[in-house]
Structures are given as C-alpha cells and as structure tokens.
Design a protein around this motif. Structure first.
Motif: not given
Length: 350
Positions: A183-203
C-alpha cells in the motif's frame, strides 16, 4: 501477423526458451549470466505453454541458489555468483512466478513447497523499504542498503508484494506487513516521483507503474498519453530509451501487457502485431531493431524477449487461468501515504 498468435506459435516460442535453459535449470541472458527476475519471467512463459519439466527445474534452481537472507546474487554464471549484491526486484518477482504457476497448474503441493522461498524473499524486500515507502534497489554484498530506489524496480516489487499477499492468504499464512508495504509503496509510486532516481529516458519508467499495478484509471491513461509519441514507433514497437533509434521486443510486449491491463485491447493488439518483425523462423525473438541502421541490435535473440511475447499472447488470448496476472496487479490500488511522504493527509505507519 494479426494482433493474435496461433497456439502452435506460442508453444514454439516457449520451446526456444527451453532450448537455452542450462543443465542446472537456470535460464540465462545471451551473454551467459542468470538473474532471478529474467529467469522467473522465462519460467512463467514456459508454464503458459505447458512445459512443466523445464519450469520445475527452473524453480528448483531458485531454491538452490537462494541465500540465507532471502535474496539471490545479482548475476550467476554456472551457478556461481559473479555479482554478489541482492536486488529487491529480483527477489520480489519470485512471488509473481509462484503465484502464476499456481494459477496455471492448480498445483497446491508446488505452492506449499515454494512458500518458504517466497516468504524469505519478500521479507528481504520489505527490509529494504524506507520510512517514506519506496524500496531501495539492492543490498550490497557487505550488507549495506543502496542509497536510492528505482521506479521500474519498485513498480515490479509492488506486483510481487501483491502476489505474495494473495499466495499467503491462499495457503492460510497471511502476511499483513507485506500488504501494508505494498500500500505504501503504491502510494509513493503514484504520487512521489522525487523518491526515485531519474531514469526517465527509459521507456520502462514510463509504463511500469501501470504494469505493476500502482497506477490505474484516469491517472494511468494520462501517463501513457504524456509520453506515447516519445516512445512508440508506429509499425515497429517501442523504444527502449527515448534518445536512441532502437525498438525492443520485451519493452514492447510489456507495454502490450500494460494496455491490456487498462482494457485498451485495440492498441495492445496493434503493438503486438507491430513487433512481430523481430520473430525468427525458429520461434525465438531478436532483442531489438536499430531502425536507422536497419540492423538487429544487439545481434542476439534473448529468452527474456521470447518470454515477454508469450506472456503478452496469453494476456490477449486467455490461453491459461493466469492470463490476467498483470491485469489483477491493480485490483488493490489504494492511497496509503506515510507520515514521511510529505502529503498533507499523511498518517503514521502503524
């Protein structure tokens, strides 16, 4: 080829995976190493085609190579660890595989035999969760957790936790801590992009939060629309990375699974048809196509690409009782912020 695949073609592709399985049961990358995530993906695909012997040898490999902390070495060659860190998404995906195998075969004895493996693996995973809710990507060989989390990896972990919860409930050993972690991981995935290293060039970072079940509904539709033209190459498939003219079969089929999970069957079937140019006459699949140079790149046919094709075919055509395993990953989407996530409506973890 249409957006559907004949059953004999599915089986032939699954046999192309079995053909590269090593005597000890591991299913390697083309360059020779085995990692638990891609290994499990290949077992799932072979299970779709009814290749029970190779599948069960593959699960025996997982039992033998799991470490005392519940993880697997990042890379193994000939059964020996060559990169010793343990990745959270590798460990979590074993739960997806075991749940999938139970759905396909109904084999309760198998599920019970594998349950201690799954339980240790997901306990390892949850041990890498931060207070905010993301799960860091690895624990190094010396025991130190990584300093950051990866969006794609955490999205896959989310699905693993959900499958682990379902498996525990089915076997009469519920794991509420895993459910809370999901539940908590799902919330972070949905609402907190800042929690993750920037790999946005990857599809993968584009579609995986949807595929792993953390984002569904209008938010998922908006997410796909936002980068569709960046990654999708009409008649070819999707790019692996935004800045290279290179489409890859595995990512394309994962997007097929993502679209199917959202009920977007028309675009899913179109993409599945588009990527069939990567099919080899023996049923295996080239990893990718460099569409400026017009060459296969890398010059290899990978078991994990074949596996993604088989799983996409099952999702589209319902060959097995496990055809909805990716659709179902989003059945429990909830908003469970933690006290540390920064949301105004956050509440304490209990």
């Amino acid at each position: 080829m249409s957006g559907s695949m004949e059953w004999e073609q599915v089986v032939r592709t699954a046999w192309s995976i079995a053909a590269v399985q090593e005597p000890d049961g591991g299913v390697p990358w083309p360059e020779g190493h085995v990692d638990a995530w891609n290994h499990v993906e290949c077992l799932m695909a072979m299970s779709v085609a009814g290749l029970t012997g190779p599948v069960r040898r593959g699960y025996d490999w997982l039992v033998r190579t799991q470490r005392a902390d519940g993880s697997w070495p990042m890379k193994l060659v000939g059964g020996e660890a060559v990169e010793r860190g343990g990745e959270s998404n590798h460990a979590a995906y074993v739960a997806v595989g075991v749940w999938h195998e139970l759905l396909v075969t109904g084999d309760e004895d198998f599920a019970r035999r594998m349950w201690p493996v799954v339980r240790a693996a997901l306990d390892f995973v949850v041990g890498l969760q931060t207070t905010r809710g993301e799960i860091v990507w690895e624990r190094a060989a010396d025991g130190r957790p990584a300093a950051y989390a990866l969006l794609t990896g955490c999205a896959s972990v989310h699905q693993g936790l959900r499958c682990g919860v379902l498996l525990g409930e089915h076997l009469g050993d519920p794991q509420p801590d895993w459910e809370l972690a999901a539940d908590q991981l799902g919330h972070v995935l949905a609402a907190h992009p800042e929690a993750f290293a920037d790999k946005s060039r990857f599809s993968m970072d584009w579609y995986y939060p949807i595929l792993g079940g953390a984002v569904r509904g209008p938010a998922a539709e908006a997410r796909l629309a936002g980068e569709w033209d960046t990654f999708v190459e009409p008649e070819l498939g999707i790019r692996c990375v935004s800045d290279q003219p290179w489409v890859t079969g595995a990512e394309t089929c994962e997007l097929v699974l993502t679209l199917d999970a959202l009920g977007d069957r028309e675009r899913a079937r179109k993409l599945f048809s588009d990527m069939q140019h990567l099919r080899h006459e023996d049923g295996s699949y080239w990893t990718g196509w460099q569409f400026v140079n017009e060459k296969h790149f890398p010059h290899e046919r990978s078991a994990y690409t074949a596996a993604a094709v088989v799983l996409a075919a099952d999702a589209l055509d319902g060959h097995t009782p496990a055809s909805g395993v990716f659709r179902d990953a989003g059945a429990y989407v909830t908003d469970r912020p933690t006290a540390a996530c920064g949301c105004s409506h956050a509440r304490s973890r209990t």
